[in-house]
Design an enzyme around this catalytic site. Structure first.
Site: not given
Length: 282
Positions: A51, A235, A237-239, A243, A247
């Site tokens: 990543y 898992i 994902k959110s930035v 959100r 989640n």
């Protein structure tokens, strides 16, 4: 929000069932994303060498005070080996670099990212992984994207199954052959792309949205709740903090048997990601 439960693993470890994935989050941005998630109550962060953001994750842990001490021990941190660094010596060198970027003394789980059956080195990697575990630098050994034939091959060569197999898993790609095999062998299943990068939010001609409306939650929460009820580790994902909060907020409602079965019925033949038989990452 109700607390996130742990999933018990075959090696005796306990992993928070809901974590934060950081795929495709830039190294310069991910530190703030990790800080936000920890502040909201996440205690499980999942990254990878491929990543390119382990340094940023490490900065986020440090800024939050979760890089050492009791706080660090309360958090589950996963990273993964680059496929190009598979091998015994190369995996050990890679881990030294990765843990330096993460800025912590150990990781909770170290994973083989892809099986690369066309260039199989998982048995050599596993020897390096077990050394790291014996040294206390890694607590749990896992794999990603391994199909039953890869899990069997690894077991035949090493005498071990991984504690976790992280796979692409969502309502329209349920991989029941893999999940059934893992269940029989005591391997926990962890879902990445748990909502198919958003594609499954509208799955089933409105099935997901209708269930969401009935519970007063979002379509994403419905899908993540379905995973949770299946015993799957997720898992998402959110930035964005709102959100991330959504989640994590999966434990104040339950799906009915009919609703759960309706989502089970969305399984299809098309993955959103890559084929483990042919793909290598980084």
């Amino acid at each position: 929000m109700a607390g996130v439960p742990d999933i018990s693993l075959s090696d005796g470890s306990r992993i928070p069932q809901v974590g934060l994935g950081v795929l495709r989050v830039d190294d310069g941005e991910v530190g703030g994303v990790v800080e936000s998630a920890i502040a909201l109550g996440y205690r499980h962060i999942d990254t990878a060498a491929g990543y390119g953001n382990e340094g940023g994750v490490g900065r986020g842990l440090k800024a939050s005070g979760y890089d050492s001490g009791p706080a660090r021990r309360s958090l589950w941190l996963t990273t993964k080996l680059r496929d190009s660094e598979q091998g015994y010596d190369s995996a050990l060198r890679a881990f030294d670099r990765q843990i330096g970027l993460l800025g912590t003394d150990y990781v909770d789980m170290y994973m083989i990212h892809w099986p690369t059956p066309f260039d199989w080195r998982a048995d050599q990697v596993w020897k390096a992984f077990t050394r790291l575990r014996d040294e206390g630098r890694v607590r749990t050994l896992g794999v990603c994207n391994f199909l039953p034939e890869h899990l069997e091959r690894l077991h035949a060569q090493t005498g071990e199954y991984p504690a976790v197999d992280q796979i692409e898993l969502h309502p329209t790609w349920q991989q029941r052959d893999v999940t059934d095999f893992c269940r029989r062998k005591g391997i926990a299943v962890e879902a990445y792309s748990p909502i198919a990068r958003g594609a499954d939010l509208d799955a089933g001609d409105g099935v997901i949205t209708a269930i969401a409306a009935a519970h007063g939650v979002s379509p994403a929460q419905v899908i993540l709740r379905w995973h949770v009820e299946n015993g799957t580790i997720v898992i998402p994902k959110s930035v964005h903090a709102d959100r991330q909060r959504e989640n994590l907020d999966l434990f104040g409602f339950s799906l009915s048997q009919a609703e759960h079965a309706a989502i089970d019925g969305l399984d299809g033949p098309t993955r959103a990601g890559h084929d483990p038989m042919t793909y290598a990452y980084a």
